[in-house]
Write a protein that holds these residues in place. Sequence first.
Motif, PDB file in Angstrom:
ATOM      1  N   THR A 258      34.693  43.569  40.048  1.00  0.00           N
ATOM      2  CA  THR A 258      35.922  44.501  40.399  1.00  0.00           C
ATOM      3  C   THR A 258      37.251  43.416  39.946  1.00  0.00           C
ATOM      4  O   THR A 258      37.787  42.376  39.151  1.00  0.00           O
ATOM      5  CB  THR A 258      35.707  44.768  41.707  1.00  0.00           C
ATOM      6  N   VAL A 259      38.495  43.954  39.562  1.00  0.00           N
ATOM      7  CA  VAL A 259      39.195  43.706  38.920  1.00  0.00           C
ATOM      8  C   VAL A 259      40.484  44.389  40.114  1.00  0.00           C
ATOM      9  O   VAL A 259      40.922  45.366  40.812  1.00  0.00           O
ATOM     10  CB  VAL A 259      39.601  45.157  37.510  1.00  0.00           C
ATOM     11  N   ARG A 260      41.817  42.661  40.351  1.00  0.00           N
ATOM     12  CA  ARG A 260      42.459  42.370  41.171  1.00  0.00           C
ATOM     13  C   ARG A 260      43.475  41.731  40.575  1.00  0.00           C
ATOM     14  O   ARG A 260      43.050  41.234  39.473  1.00  0.00           O
ATOM     15  CB  ARG A 260      41.526  41.833  42.419  1.00  0.00           C
ATOM     16  N   ASP A 261      44.559  42.011  40.498  1.00  0.00           N
ATOM     17  CA  ASP A 261      46.053  42.044  39.205  1.00  0.00           C
ATOM     18  C   ASP A 261      45.802  41.564  38.533  1.00  0.00           C
ATOM     19  O   ASP A 261      45.995  40.578  37.928  1.00  0.00           O
ATOM     20  CB  ASP A 261      46.212  40.596  40.520  1.00  0.00           C
ATOM     21  N   ARG A 262      44.609  42.460  37.820  1.00  0.00           N
ATOM     22  CA  ARG A 262      45.065  42.688  35.843  1.00  0.00           C
ATOM     23  C   ARG A 262      43.942  41.278  35.847  1.00  0.00           C
ATOM     24  O   ARG A 262      43.506  40.784  34.808  1.00  0.00           O
ATOM     25  CB  ARG A 262      45.761  42.464  35.066  1.00  0.00           C
ATOM     26  N   SER A 263      42.926  40.626  37.135  1.00  0.00           N
ATOM     27  CA  SER A 263      41.577  39.757  36.319  1.00  0.00           C
ATOM     28  C   SER A 263      40.607  40.225  36.744  1.00  0.00           C
ATOM     29  O   SER A 263      40.477  41.384  37.693  1.00  0.00           O
ATOM     30  CB  SER A 263      42.309  38.524  37.264  1.00  0.00           C
ATOM     31  N   VAL A 264      39.662  39.761  36.364  1.00  0.00           N
ATOM     32  CA  VAL A 264      37.922  40.133  36.426  1.00  0.00           C
ATOM     33  C   VAL A 264      37.314  39.219  37.155  1.00  0.00           C
ATOM     34  O   VAL A 264      37.649  38.027  37.767  1.00  0.00           O
ATOM     35  CB  VAL A 264      37.045  40.308  35.614  1.00  0.00           C
ATOM     36  N   PHE A 265      36.849  39.922  38.873  1.00  0.00           N
ATOM     37  CA  PHE A 265      36.147  38.861  39.462  1.00  0.00           C
ATOM     38  C   PHE A 265      34.973  39.570  39.784  1.00  0.00           C
ATOM     39  O   PHE A 265      34.566  40.825  39.541  1.00  0.00           O
ATOM     40  CB  PHE A 265      36.996  38.840  40.388  1.00  0.00           C
ATOM     41  N   ILE A 266      34.527  38.101  40.065  1.00  0.00           N
ATOM     42  CA  ILE A 266      32.376  38.787  40.532  1.00  0.00           C
ATOM     43  C   ILE A 266      32.662  38.857  41.748  1.00  0.00           C
ATOM     44  O   ILE A 266      32.704  37.640  42.164  1.00  0.00           O
ATOM     45  CB  ILE A 266      31.595  37.851  39.867  1.00  0.00           C
ATOM     46  N   VAL A 304      39.815  47.915  30.970  1.00  0.00           N
ATOM     47  CA  VAL A 304      41.106  47.632  29.904  1.00  0.00           C
ATOM     48  C   VAL A 304      42.640  46.526  29.770  1.00  0.00           C
ATOM     49  O   VAL A 304      42.593  45.920  29.328  1.00  0.00           O
ATOM     50  CB  VAL A 304      40.516  48.852  28.958  1.00  0.00           C
ATOM     51  N   GLU A 305      43.016  47.433  31.531  1.00  0.00           N
ATOM     52  CA  GLU A 305      43.692  46.492  31.877  1.00  0.00           C
ATOM     53  C   GLU A 305      43.709  44.884  30.913  1.00  0.00           C
ATOM     54  O   GLU A 305      44.268  44.234  31.328  1.00  0.00           O
ATOM     55  CB  GLU A 305      44.589  46.913  33.370  1.00  0.00           C
ATOM     56  N   ALA A 306      42.302  44.631  31.991  1.00  0.00           N
ATOM     57  CA  ALA A 306      42.786  42.706  31.636  1.00  0.00           C
ATOM     58  C   ALA A 306      42.421  42.346  30.489  1.00  0.00           C
ATOM     59  O   ALA A 306      42.935  41.540  30.916  1.00  0.00           O
ATOM     60  CB  ALA A 306      41.261  42.631  32.972  1.00  0.00           C
ATOM     61  N   VAL A 307      41.979  43.000  30.128  1.00  0.00           N
ATOM     62  CA  VAL A 307      41.675  42.689  28.320  1.00  0.00           C
ATOM     63  C   VAL A 307      42.981  42.700  28.069  1.00  0.00           C
ATOM     64  O   VAL A 307      43.220  41.703  26.953  1.00  0.00           O
ATOM     65  CB  VAL A 307      40.547  42.891  27.379  1.00  0.00           C
ATOM     66  N   VAL A 312      41.084  37.846  30.660  1.00  0.00           N
ATOM     67  CA  VAL A 312      39.297  37.848  30.440  1.00  0.00           C
ATOM     68  C   VAL A 312      39.050  38.370  29.223  1.00  0.00           C
ATOM     69  O   VAL A 312      39.394  39.199  28.196  1.00  0.00           O
ATOM     70  CB  VAL A 312      38.371  39.168  31.269  1.00  0.00           C
ATOM     71  N   LYS A 313      37.799  37.602  28.355  1.00  0.00           N
ATOM     72  CA  LYS A 313      37.228  38.060  26.904  1.00  0.00           C
ATOM     73  C   LYS A 313      35.742  38.988  27.513  1.00  0.00           C
ATOM     74  O   LYS A 313      35.317  38.511  27.957  1.00  0.00           O
ATOM     75  CB  LYS A 313      37.741  36.507  26.003  1.00  0.00           C
ATOM     76  N   VAL A 314      36.159  39.613  25.970  1.00  0.00           N
ATOM     77  CA  VAL A 314      34.969  40.209  25.885  1.00  0.00           C
ATOM     78  C   VAL A 314      34.602  40.218  24.471  1.00  0.00           C
ATOM     79  O   VAL A 314      34.612  40.299  23.972  1.00  0.00           O
ATOM     80  CB  VAL A 314      35.799  41.350  26.446  1.00  0.00           C
ATOM     81  N   ALA A 315      32.902  39.980  24.941  1.00  0.00           N
ATOM     82  CA  ALA A 315      32.301  39.460  23.078  1.00  0.00           C
ATOM     83  C   ALA A 315      31.232  40.767  22.872  1.00  0.00           C
ATOM     84  O   ALA A 315      30.019  40.432  24.308  1.00  0.00           O
ATOM     85  CB  ALA A 315      31.926  38.040  22.973  1.00  0.00           C
ATOM     86  N   ASN A 316      30.334  40.937  22.809  1.00  0.00           N
ATOM     87  CA  ASN A 316      32.430  41.584  21.267  1.00  0.00           C
ATOM     88  C   ASN A 316      32.912  42.652  22.098  1.00  0.00           C
ATOM     89  O   ASN A 316      32.667  43.198  22.791  1.00  0.00           O
ATOM     90  CB  ASN A 316      31.155  42.534  20.543  1.00  0.00           C
ATOM     91  N   ALA A 317      34.155  42.553  21.189  1.00  0.00           N
ATOM     92  CA  ALA A 317      35.158  43.288  22.094  1.00  0.00           C
ATOM     93  C   ALA A 317      35.276  44.450  21.897  1.00  0.00           C
ATOM     94  O   ALA A 317      34.364  45.155  20.946  1.00  0.00           O
ATOM     95  CB  ALA A 317      36.632  42.795  20.511  1.00  0.00           C
ATOM     96  N   LEU A 318      36.181  44.945  22.856  1.00  0.00           N
ATOM     97  CA  LEU A 318      35.706  45.721  23.292  1.00  0.00           C
ATOM     98  C   LEU A 318      36.833  47.427  22.009  1.00  0.00           C
ATOM     99  O   LEU A 318      37.272  46.564  21.386  1.00  0.00           O
ATOM    100  CB  LEU A 318      36.620  46.910  24.040  1.00  0.00           C
TER     101      LEU A 318
END
Length: 831
Positions: A258-266, A304-307, A312-318
């Motif tokens: 889930t995304v809270r305050d533009r950060s991703v949480f599990i 996307v907003e968090a990225v 948060v870093k996504v691999a491979n990049a969106l």
Amino acid sequence: MIGDLYQSPLRYGVAYEESSADGITPRPHWAGLMDSLRSIGPAELAFRWTQAEQRIRENGITYNMYGDPLGVHRPWKIDLVPLLIPEAEWRLIEAGIIQRAQLLSLILEDVYHSQSLLKEGLLPAALLYANPAFLRPLVGVNVPCESYLHMLAVDLARSPDGQWWVLANRTQAPSGSGYALENRLIVSELLPELFRASNVQRLASFFRAQREALAQLSERNNPRIVLLTPGPHNETYFEHSYLAKYLGFTLVEGADLTVRDRSVFIKTVGGLEQVDVILRRVDDDFCDPLELRGDSLLGVSGLVEAVVAGNVKVANALGSGVVESAAIMPFLPGLARRLLGDELKLPSVATWWCGQESAMNWVVHNLESIVVKPAFSSVGMEPVFGSELTEADREKLLVRLRSSPHEYVAQEQVQLSTAPVWENEALQSRSIVLRTYVMNTGHGWVAFPGGLVRVAEDRGSIVSMQRGGHSKDAWVLSDGPVDTFSMLPPRNELVQLRRASLVVPSSVADNTFWLGRYVERAENQARIIRSLIPRVQLADDSELESLTCIAACLGTRSARLAEGKRGRTSFNALRRELLALLTDQKRTDSLAATLAEVSRIGDSVRERLSGDMMSLLGQLRSSVQAQKGTFLTSYTAMLTKCLELLSAFSGMERENINRGSGWLFLSLGRRLERAIYLTHELRHVTKPLAVENWAYLERLLEVADSTVTYRTRYYTNLQPLAVLDILMTDEHNPRSLGFQLDHLAELYAKLPRNLPTDRQAIEDAVVSLRQIDLQAMTQRINKAGSHLSDGYEEVDQFLARLENLLPSWSNNLSSHYFSHARTLPITMGSD
């Protein structure tokens, strides 16, 4: 060559044969392998292959072929003969794929930022803007390590002259490295003497570099890294689970984040925990239903907003999927000269993008020698081989091409090289494609020493895992010492002792909870139906009502019990209903459907279960099969076997699983489901029950596996209050309602973040049950000389309140721990 094992391949044109130039004499680097296979002999090879197949089944190595009846349960197919690549040849491949990775990464950097390639005319604008994989919300967004690609997969094929060519680039969520690792483990164990003697380059250092590279994407120490999977229905889910366990990452689905305050949480059972890096196996446009694809159920809203915020870093990049299209391949030579100042070291197979007029004209006049494919994944179309088209089909294809030429590419129909495979106790020849990998460590690029070899199912057929193809291991033969690093720590290295449980994502807790519920539901269904079968076959009319009463305890909402002439259910209707409840998978209330759910949920949490438990779940899936005819007695032995497997699962649950959060939810599910069934069954005892229908009590004891307990106390004298004492209030009977409620209260109190109100609600239920005095009730009934049902009002009211409490309590549990949503206040209440 080995004349008794190897059948010389049929010659399809001038295809390159990997193991031999003339079909007789092995190439120098293959000679040792052929000699070794000959010394082992066909009989021993057949035995070793049997062992490998057993390991594949035990480990649950699967690959889902869409539309296949076995679905996710189709075993992975591997060939025991590896593909051999000499070191000098590998160095050329390695240089070529590293150069390609650098080039594609630079192209992605350009198209999402300056777009100078479009301005200079080196890349057609139509090729970029018509591609759905070009994600406009990511334009101008910086990526970690200034590289869109964490890993690139390259599909290679060898031309008739021995040159390696690139068939495809996989830039979005490259798959197969986990299968390649599993292939290596299996083949090296099958042929240990050959593996040791061949000086094969190891794979572990590549995965170590991958783990370190992902950790470096975050600025935090000990970052939380998760592997995002589409879920158990994805064809490569086994690999996702396998790699997550091997690399030490947490396997998650979109619903776990889930995304809270533009950060991703599990979402975990202990609360929300921030995620730093996501290794994704979900296609980029499915990753965020809010910004990208609105119909996606696989992604995370707000990712996307968090990225963009850099949290948060996504691999491979969106957005990296934009260069996965084959349509870009004709432009790579020019782009390599422009961006790298060099020629491509590994050429691409001849490709024409039909969006260019000259290329389109060439395709139209040369259909018989090419394969037409969609340029973008959004175009639903299988590859079309021009040489196989009839005149009518050819005209239809041309109409389609001319209507939207930019949506199609054409490629030369490649003559794939062939390699020996072990089949029918002999070596046959099959076409192959090598998929290998290159990874960005942040300090340079590292190539995977070998790769996943895909093998055609039949001689001359297309290489496709979805069409039933095999796989092979690829051995890169080293001329010098090899790195023997293992991901496993040295045996003499001291480890830091810890007992902290691993993070349990909410979806895992959800699945283990429902695994427990479905296992218990299957056991109740099997016990009830097994109890009914012999009685339905032999009973007279006086027993019909008690049998119908037991059948009603199955709790089915779609019962189809037709009434007879006297307004009662007929024996034939009851037989038909029991048969449907046994084997009709279309009915969600059937035992067959319940066992299918047990298997499905078990597959989704396979990384949390032992091999023995997974083996049991596999046996349960097929333990109840429809028989010919409608003779119910033939199912009795089948149900007994099913119950034996369920009992074995219960034993493993109690004795083999660590008492962490996962076990707590599994046990909670089992106790809750048993309590719900018992509550429903016992309410029939508190209703007016004629003496002639007391056979229901006997069946109820049998279903609860408490017949022996009852007889040791009361012999054969059946009485409703005595049955209630054993099945409701006896806290020492593991089949009693009181036992279930006690354990529900105890287990729930051990959960992190448990809700005081919900804990109190179940504890109040335990107190209310203990306040019921059946002995005093017996005395009142005897003293009044009234009907036996008159004293049951207190019990019935308690059970009625409990029937309302347990589902509400379960819903609150799900909302609090699985959905992280608001819960509603519940109490035991009173009438």
